[in-house]
Design an enzyme around this catalytic site. Structure first.
Site, PDB file in Angstrom:
ATOM      1  N   LYS A  15       1.089   1.512   5.241  1.00  0.00           N
ATOM      2  CA  LYS A  15       1.605   0.460   6.129  1.00  0.00           C
ATOM      3  C   LYS A  15       0.906   0.461   7.486  1.00  0.00           C
ATOM      4  O   LYS A  15       0.897  -0.563   8.171  1.00  0.00           O
ATOM      5  CB  LYS A  15       3.121   0.603   6.287  1.00  0.00           C
ATOM      6  CG  LYS A  15       3.907   0.615   4.958  1.00  0.00           C
ATOM      7  CD  LYS A  15       3.575  -0.566   4.057  1.00  0.00           C
ATOM      8  CE  LYS A  15       4.122  -0.399   2.652  1.00  0.00           C
ATOM      9  NZ  LYS A  15       3.580  -1.369   1.690  1.00  0.00           N
ATOM     10  N   LEU A  47      13.757  -5.033  15.729  1.00  0.00           N
ATOM     11  CA  LEU A  47      14.318  -6.384  15.891  1.00  0.00           C
ATOM     12  C   LEU A  47      15.750  -6.362  15.353  1.00  0.00           C
ATOM     13  O   LEU A  47      15.979  -5.943  14.223  1.00  0.00           O
ATOM     14  CB  LEU A  47      13.451  -7.414  15.159  1.00  0.00           C
ATOM     15  CG  LEU A  47      11.956  -7.409  15.517  1.00  0.00           C
ATOM     16  CD1 LEU A  47      11.224  -8.554  14.817  1.00  0.00           C
ATOM     17  CD2 LEU A  47      11.740  -7.516  17.035  1.00  0.00           C
ATOM     18  N   ARG A  51      20.015 -13.900  -7.858  1.00  0.00           N
ATOM     19  CA  ARG A  51      19.735 -12.754  -8.739  1.00  0.00           C
ATOM     20  C   ARG A  51      21.056 -12.286  -9.327  1.00  0.00           C
ATOM     21  O   ARG A  51      21.956 -11.853  -8.592  1.00  0.00           O
ATOM     22  CB  ARG A  51      19.132 -11.598  -7.945  1.00  0.00           C
ATOM     23  CG  ARG A  51      17.760 -11.880  -7.397  1.00  0.00           C
ATOM     24  CD  ARG A  51      17.174 -10.574  -6.904  1.00  0.00           C
ATOM     25  NE  ARG A  51      15.933 -10.791  -6.177  1.00  0.00           N
ATOM     26  CZ  ARG A  51      15.124  -9.813  -5.779  1.00  0.00           C
ATOM     27  NH1 ARG A  51      15.444  -8.547  -6.043  1.00  0.00           N
ATOM     28  NH2 ARG A  51      14.025 -10.086  -5.113  1.00  0.00           N
ATOM     29  N   LYS A  96      17.626  -7.833  -2.426  1.00  0.00           N
ATOM     30  CA  LYS A  96      17.829  -9.260  -2.201  1.00  0.00           C
ATOM     31  C   LYS A  96      18.805  -9.818  -3.229  1.00  0.00           C
ATOM     32  O   LYS A  96      18.769  -9.413  -4.395  1.00  0.00           O
ATOM     33  CB  LYS A  96      16.482  -9.996  -2.335  1.00  0.00           C
ATOM     34  CG  LYS A  96      15.454  -9.562  -1.281  1.00  0.00           C
ATOM     35  CD  LYS A  96      14.062 -10.082  -1.611  1.00  0.00           C
ATOM     36  CE  LYS A  96      13.043  -9.555  -0.618  1.00  0.00           C
ATOM     37  NZ  LYS A  96      11.651  -9.827  -1.049  1.00  0.00           N
ATOM     38  N   ARG A 130       1.806  -7.631  -5.433  1.00  0.00           N
ATOM     39  CA  ARG A 130       2.230  -7.882  -6.819  1.00  0.00           C
ATOM     40  C   ARG A 130       2.878  -9.260  -6.899  1.00  0.00           C
ATOM     41  O   ARG A 130       3.100  -9.900  -5.871  1.00  0.00           O
ATOM     42  CB  ARG A 130       3.290  -6.837  -7.190  1.00  0.00           C
ATOM     43  CG  ARG A 130       4.488  -6.941  -6.236  1.00  0.00           C
ATOM     44  CD  ARG A 130       5.680  -6.102  -6.637  1.00  0.00           C
ATOM     45  NE  ARG A 130       6.855  -6.510  -5.894  1.00  0.00           N
ATOM     46  CZ  ARG A 130       7.179  -6.119  -4.676  1.00  0.00           C
ATOM     47  NH1 ARG A 130       6.393  -5.276  -4.025  1.00  0.00           N
ATOM     48  NH2 ARG A 130       8.270  -6.568  -4.080  1.00  0.00           N
TER      49      ARG A 130
HETATM   50  C1  MV4 Z   1      12.255  -3.751  10.460  1.00  0.00           C
HETATM   51  C2  MV4 Z   1      13.508  -4.232  10.893  1.00  0.00           C
HETATM   52  C3  MV4 Z   1      13.656  -4.475  12.234  1.00  0.00           C
HETATM   53  N1  MV4 Z   1      12.642  -4.230  13.099  1.00  0.00           N
HETATM   54  N2  MV4 Z   1      11.280  -3.519  11.348  1.00  0.00           N
HETATM   55  C4  MV4 Z   1      13.466  -2.992   5.938  1.00  0.00           C
HETATM   56  C5  MV4 Z   1      12.702  -3.293   4.701  1.00  0.00           C
HETATM   57  C6  MV4 Z   1      11.276  -3.225   5.083  1.00  0.00           C
HETATM   58  N3  MV4 Z   1      10.503  -4.194   4.354  1.00  0.00           N
HETATM   59  C7  MV4 Z   1      11.279  -3.487   6.559  1.00  0.00           C
HETATM   60  N4  MV4 Z   1      12.624  -3.430   6.985  1.00  0.00           N
HETATM   61  C8  MV4 Z   1      12.964  -3.700   8.261  1.00  0.00           C
HETATM   62  N5  MV4 Z   1      12.007  -3.492   9.179  1.00  0.00           N
HETATM   63  C9  MV4 Z   1      11.485  -3.747  12.636  1.00  0.00           C
HETATM   64  N6  MV4 Z   1      10.499  -3.508  13.493  1.00  0.00           N
HETATM   65  C10 MV4 Z   1      14.495  -4.460   9.947  1.00  0.00           C
HETATM   66  C11 MV4 Z   1      14.223  -4.182   8.601  1.00  0.00           C
HETATM   67  C12 MV4 Z   1      15.281  -4.455   7.685  1.00  0.00           C
HETATM   68  C13 MV4 Z   1      15.152  -5.460   6.728  1.00  0.00           C
HETATM   69  C14 MV4 Z   1      14.023  -6.257   6.637  1.00  0.00           C
HETATM   70  C15 MV4 Z   1      13.920  -7.241   5.682  1.00  0.00           C
HETATM   71  C16 MV4 Z   1      14.978  -7.465   4.806  1.00  0.00           C
HETATM   72  C17 MV4 Z   1      16.091  -6.697   4.864  1.00  0.00           C
HETATM   73  C18 MV4 Z   1      16.217  -5.696   5.824  1.00  0.00           C
HETATM   74  C19 MV4 Z   1      17.370  -4.932   5.901  1.00  0.00           C
HETATM   75  C20 MV4 Z   1      17.473  -3.935   6.832  1.00  0.00           C
HETATM   76  C21 MV4 Z   1      16.427  -3.685   7.726  1.00  0.00           C
END
Ligand code: MV4
Length: 454
Positions: free
Chosen positions: A116, A204, A338, A238, A292
């Site tokens: 990442k 965030l 889903r 999701k 993917r």
């Molecule tokens: C974050 C965030 C807030 N701020 N990064 C969780 C899954 C991964 N793909 C990244 N994630 C997050 N990263 C920053 N800088 C909040 C999440 C996050 C989240 C993001 C997408 C969908 C669901 C989520 C559930 C919890 C936290």
């Protein structure tokens, strides 16, 4: 150019790929565990081979077993589906080295995006907007980490370079918690991913999860297929996805889409891919790229009319994309629910035999499922039993069609989340749209629950 495809997956996505192969006139070869001999993909594939016991580590996750099966059946390519080995760069590389085609990007691109830190650096360099954070991995120096976090501003989030999809991350509210959080996340990352590298981002607090679907071929073409909003989630799983993203100007999505397509060309991408963004206060910030095909790809297919799996296979065969960016004209709105074999209130898994399975139909309705009456939901794997997709000329029409379809769907023998989806399609925040990633968990904490069935 290959004309046989081995499918290194199971369930609905294995069936989706078998169907795409048949439609393209390609030979499909299903590989399966002992638990999956009686499944639909195995029945419909041209050939099938058992590769091991139910435990995924000895079947769907065994690179050795899969490559041995490919050799035995003389398969010329491997489609990894999603999950399992789909984003494992070592697997893709082993497939390439065995002289087969991996249906996905080159292994070095999977590796670049799988880390990442390097993924974010590549996207930053390609002009894709990223979450504010450390430039690269943390060095291990405490003063440096404190300085980085202070300049970003609290709260921050510590993430593992080898993580992704919600694994290996920790939110930090203030400097007093920072060094403990780094130590704990580093330990977990070393253990879980074999990579202790960490990075820091601004956390965030109320973002939406918006992602861009892309497709690229090996002739210098890359296109974007619009955005999906996947904010309705619980514990990183999701539940509902839709396209387009409510309340975001098409011009904003277009700008972002063009940046993603350009980035694909810069990193040498090929196949289907997804750029994940957080969207907050009118700004997009890249977090990860998925290399993917995704579970929710059908919402994009319904809105664009493009068969993503077909294109994915054809570009792997060396063909150019069958259309150009100007051919991509989105029509209406699509929503996907889903449906999992889980209790709709407690989310406890509910494996077992399906005794009744009646699927909905009608205009704009699509069901992607490997289930039928008499089928068994195995306790060994993901509990997804169906994806119900509704398309309409407007979001309102798509939602109305979804409600009608959910009312028709009848399943007995196992518990499913259908009742939860019926309730969600009536929930004011969901019907309004534009909710953040915490919406569902907030609803559940406030007592939101499906009605008891008679
Ligand atoms: C974050 C965030 C807030 N701020 N990064 C969780 C899954 C991964 N793909 C990244 N994630 C997050 N990263 C920053 N800088 C909040 C999440 C996050 C989240 C993001 C997408 C969908 C669901 C989520 C559930 C919890 C936290």
């Amino acid at each position: 150019m290959f004309d046989s495809v081995m499918i290194a997956n199971r369930g609905e996505i294995a069936l989706r790929v078998v169907r795409a192969c048949r439609t393209l006139g390609l030979t499909s070869i299903a590989i399966h565990s002992e638990a999956d001999s009686g499944t639909r993909a195995v029945a419909l594939a041209d050939r099938a081979l058992c590769i091991g016991p139910a435990a995924a580590a000895k079947s769907y996750l065994s690179i050795d077993h899969i490559l041995a099966a490919a050799k035995l059946t003389q398969a010329q390519s491997i489609h990894p589906g999603y999950g399992f080995l789909s984003e494992n760069a070592d697997f893709a590389e082993a497939v390439e080295k065995a002289g087969l085609t991996f249906i996905g990007p080159p292994s070095h691109v999977i590796r670049l995006m799988g880390d990442k830190v390097s993924a974010k650096q590549a996207m930053q360099a390609a002009g894709v907007p990223c979450v504010v954070g450390s430039e690269g991995a943390l060095s291990g120096d405490a003063d440096e980490a404190r300085a980085i976090a202070r300049s970003i501003g609290y709260p921050v989030i510590v993430k593992a370079a080898g993580g992704g999809g919600g694994r290996g991350m920790r939110v930090v509210q203030s400097e007093s918690e920072l060094m403990d959080a780094i130590a704990l996340t580093r330990e977990e990352a070393a253990r879980a991913f074999g990579n202790p590298a960490l990075y820091i981002e601004k956390f965030l607090q109320h973002p939406r999860h918006v992602e861009i679907q892309v497709l690229a071929d090996s002739h210098g073409n890359a296109v974007w297929l619009g955005a999906r909003d996947c904010s309705l989630q619980r514990r990183n799983q999701k539940l509902v996805e839709e396209s387009p993203a409510v309340g975001i100007a098409p011009e904003e999505i277009q700008k972002l889409g063009e940046q993603c397509a350009r980035a694909c060309l810069e990193i040498g991408y090929r196949g289907a891919g997804t750029f994940e963004f957080l969207y907050e206060d009118g700004h997009f910030a890249f977090i990860e790229m998925n290399t993917r095909v995704q579970v929710e790809h059908p919402v994009t297919e319904m809105v664009t009319g493009i068969d993503i799996v077909r294109e994915q296979i054809e570009v792997a065969r060396g063909k150019p994309l069958s259309f150009t960016q100007s051919d991509v004209v989105p029509h209406g709105h699509a929503i996907e629910c889903r449906i999992n074999a889980e209790d709709p209130r407690s989310f406890t898994p509910s494996p077992g035999e399906v005794t009744r399975w009646i699927v909905p139909g009608g205009p704009g309705i699509r069901v992607e499922s490997h289930m039928h009456a008499g089928a068994t939901v195995s306790p060994h794997y993901d509990s997804l039993v169906a994806k119900l997709i509704a398309h309409g000329s407007t979001r309102q029409e798509a939602m109305a069609r979804m409600r009608t379809a959910l009312a028709e769907f009848e399943v007995q023998g196992i518990h499913t989340t259908i009742a939860l989806h019926r309730a969600l399609m009536e929930e004011p925040g969901v019907t309004e749209g534009g909710f953040d990633i915490h919406h569902l968990e907030r609803c559940l904490a406030a007592g939101f629950t499906p009605k008891e069935q008679a």
